[in-house]
Design an enzyme around this catalytic site. Structure first.
Site, PDB file in Angstrom:
ATOM      1  N   ARG A 125     -51.479 -32.878 -12.491  1.00  0.00           N
ATOM      2  CA  ARG A 125     -50.694 -33.526 -13.429  1.00  0.00           C
ATOM      3  C   ARG A 125     -49.117 -33.776 -12.931  1.00  0.00           C
ATOM      4  O   ARG A 125     -48.639 -32.684 -12.381  1.00  0.00           O
ATOM      5  CB  ARG A 125     -50.561 -32.716 -14.496  1.00  0.00           C
ATOM      6  CG  ARG A 125     -51.738 -32.551 -15.484  1.00  0.00           C
ATOM      7  CD  ARG A 125     -51.315 -31.818 -16.983  1.00  0.00           C
ATOM      8  NE  ARG A 125     -50.586 -30.843 -16.728  1.00  0.00           N
ATOM      9  CZ  ARG A 125     -50.074 -29.912 -17.969  1.00  0.00           C
ATOM     10  NH1 ARG A 125     -50.505 -30.477 -19.151  1.00  0.00           N
ATOM     11  NH2 ARG A 125     -49.409 -29.054 -17.999  1.00  0.00           N
ATOM     12  N   THR A 129     -44.308 -36.424 -16.085  1.00  0.00           N
ATOM     13  CA  THR A 129     -44.854 -37.135 -17.034  1.00  0.00           C
ATOM     14  C   THR A 129     -46.074 -36.649 -17.941  1.00  0.00           C
ATOM     15  O   THR A 129     -46.648 -37.201 -18.668  1.00  0.00           O
ATOM     16  CB  THR A 129     -45.303 -38.610 -16.495  1.00  0.00           C
ATOM     17  OG1 THR A 129     -46.391 -38.257 -15.329  1.00  0.00           O
ATOM     18  CG2 THR A 129     -44.194 -39.328 -15.736  1.00  0.00           C
ATOM     19  N   ASP A 221     -50.957 -20.926 -15.890  1.00  0.00           N
ATOM     20  CA  ASP A 221     -51.228 -21.772 -14.801  1.00  0.00           C
ATOM     21  C   ASP A 221     -52.571 -21.501 -14.182  1.00  0.00           C
ATOM     22  O   ASP A 221     -52.515 -20.595 -13.280  1.00  0.00           O
ATOM     23  CB  ASP A 221     -50.158 -22.250 -13.912  1.00  0.00           C
ATOM     24  CG  ASP A 221     -50.496 -23.544 -13.192  1.00  0.00           C
ATOM     25  OD1 ASP A 221     -51.737 -23.401 -12.432  1.00  0.00           O
ATOM     26  OD2 ASP A 221     -49.787 -24.479 -13.042  1.00  0.00           O
ATOM     27  N   ASP A 224     -52.746 -21.637 -10.486  1.00  0.00           N
ATOM     28  CA  ASP A 224     -51.875 -20.674  -9.588  1.00  0.00           C
ATOM     29  C   ASP A 224     -52.425 -19.296  -9.845  1.00  0.00           C
ATOM     30  O   ASP A 224     -52.249 -18.484  -8.593  1.00  0.00           O
ATOM     31  CB  ASP A 224     -50.354 -20.785 -10.345  1.00  0.00           C
ATOM     32  CG  ASP A 224     -49.561 -21.955  -9.896  1.00  0.00           C
ATOM     33  OD1 ASP A 224     -49.816 -22.264  -8.778  1.00  0.00           O
ATOM     34  OD2 ASP A 224     -48.663 -22.315 -10.611  1.00  0.00           O
TER      35      ASP A 224
HETATM   36  C1  PRP Z   1     -54.429 -28.308 -14.441  1.00  0.00           C
HETATM   37  C2  PRP Z   1     -55.835 -27.870 -14.970  1.00  0.00           C
HETATM   38  C3  PRP Z   1     -56.258 -29.313 -15.533  1.00  0.00           C
HETATM   39  C4  PRP Z   1     -55.037 -29.912 -15.902  1.00  0.00           C
HETATM   40  C5  PRP Z   1     -54.925 -29.871 -17.386  1.00  0.00           C
HETATM   41  O1  PRP Z   1     -54.255 -28.575 -13.314  1.00  0.00           O
HETATM   42  O2  PRP Z   1     -56.461 -27.356 -14.195  1.00  0.00           O
HETATM   43  O3  PRP Z   1     -56.902 -30.238 -14.329  1.00  0.00           O
HETATM   44  O4  PRP Z   1     -53.682 -29.309 -15.660  1.00  0.00           O
HETATM   45  O5  PRP Z   1     -53.775 -30.389 -17.970  1.00  0.00           O
HETATM   46  P1  PRP Z   1     -54.157 -32.106 -18.802  1.00  0.00           P
HETATM   47  O6  PRP Z   1     -55.381 -31.876 -19.926  1.00  0.00           O
HETATM   48  O7  PRP Z   1     -52.652 -32.156 -19.611  1.00  0.00           O
HETATM   49  O8  PRP Z   1     -54.378 -33.054 -17.897  1.00  0.00           O
HETATM   50  P2  PRP Z   1     -53.012 -28.951 -12.422  1.00  0.00           P
HETATM   51  O9  PRP Z   1     -52.669 -30.444 -12.739  1.00  0.00           O
HETATM   52  O10 PRP Z   1     -52.034 -28.132 -12.952  1.00  0.00           O
HETATM   53  O11 PRP Z   1     -53.370 -29.114 -10.997  1.00  0.00           O
HETATM   54  P3  PRP Z   1     -54.054 -27.681 -10.261  1.00  0.00           P
HETATM   55  O12 PRP Z   1     -55.611 -27.636 -10.753  1.00  0.00           O
HETATM   56  O13 PRP Z   1     -54.082 -28.203  -8.566  1.00  0.00           O
HETATM   57  O14 PRP Z   1     -53.101 -26.741 -10.390  1.00  0.00           O
HETATM   58  N1  URA Z   2     -52.921 -26.414 -16.833  1.00  0.00           N
HETATM   59  C1  URA Z   2     -52.820 -25.225 -16.773  1.00  0.00           C
HETATM   60  O1  URA Z   2     -53.227 -24.652 -15.825  1.00  0.00           O
HETATM   61  N2  URA Z   2     -52.431 -24.296 -17.795  1.00  0.00           N
HETATM   62  C2  URA Z   2     -52.036 -24.966 -19.106  1.00  0.00           C
HETATM   63  O2  URA Z   2     -51.747 -24.299 -19.964  1.00  0.00           O
HETATM   64  C3  URA Z   2     -52.055 -26.318 -18.852  1.00  0.00           C
HETATM   65  C4  URA Z   2     -52.227 -27.200 -18.201  1.00  0.00           C
END
Ligand code: PRP
Ligand code: URA
Length: 230
Positions: A125, A129, A221, A224
């Protein structure tokens, strides 16, 4: 933070304006074993090591229920004593984690379905945005022939799951099941509008998104916490 827990069946659920009956394609898997592990996943004092283990366990328990109606085909098997008609899965199942946090769910699921193929879709994400940015896609050649379990711990705005589903549909997938540990009502609504044919399985339907797109109460997160990057 003000939270309201409602008693539903034998379990407790955070109060939202939505429930499973709001969306016929939404199933909340709130088995007591799942709820217990979710409580530990939410706890900010849970270590990365425990978080990784628990997320795999919840993913496995959820997949067990989300695969309840997979098609099976009768086949003849010879036991050491006699012939018997038994059932095998009709088509190969493909597991598709959304990178990177979805990777944390893979081990717990393949422990149940060791024959599953595994594809990968890389999305993140954009922090300003909140729109998904695709950076990787590698899917098994025969993915369209069987059911696909698309897995990601978090369904927040829904942007990532919607984009990943579009990738799968472009590859001809028809039976797509999305498994997320925690969902916001906003994400469930967006997913139902964009892809009404996709069934969504969640362990918890939380209250809302905050102003930077994080789920409340959520678990923080997920990526993380799995990988120890913050
Ligand atoms: C997180 C999560 C989803 C997304 C959800 O990933 O694992 O993929 O956010 O958010 P959304 O429904 O608003 O799209 P992130 O973008 O943080 O990436 P990561 O898995 O690399 O930490
Ligand atoms: N992605 C995450 O990992 N946690 C949230 O709460 C939303 C998006």
């Amino acid at each position: 933070m003000s939270l309201r827990l409602e008693q539903i069946g034998h379990g407790l659920r955070y109060s939202t304006r939505m429930n499973a009956s709001s969306h016929p394609n939404l199933t909340i898997l709130d088995h007591p074993l799942i709820q217990d592990k979710m409580a530990r996943l939410r706890d900010e004092s849970t270590t990365h090591e425990d978080f990784r283990r628990l997320i795999g366990q919840v993913a496995g328990l959820m997949t067990f229920q989300a695969s309840r109606d997979l098609p099976v085909t009768e086949t003849n098997v010879r036991t050491p004593l006699e012939d018997v008609v038994a059932a095998r899965l009709s088509a190969p199942v493909t597991l598709v984690p959304i990178l990177r946090a979805g990777l944390g769910m893979v081990e717990g699921i393949v422990a149940l379905m060791s024959e599953a193929n595994v594809g990968h879709i890389g999305l993140y994400r954009d922090e300003s945005t909140l729109k998904p940015v695709t950076y990787y896609c590698k899917l098994p050649a025969m993915i369209a022939e069987g059911p696909v379990f698309l897995v990601d711990p978090m369904l927040a705005t829904g942007g990532s799951a919607i984009a990943a589903t579009e990738v799968l549909q472009t590859h001809g997938c028809k039976d797509i099941r999305l498994i997320c540990l925690v969902a916001a009502p906003e994400g469930v609504e967006a997913m139902a509008e964009a892809h009404p044919g996709v069934r969504v399985f969640v362990a918890a339907l939380d209250r809302e998104l905050n102003d930077v797109g994080y789920i409340l109460p959520g678990l923080g997160d997920a990526g993380d916490r799995i990988f120890g990057t913050r």
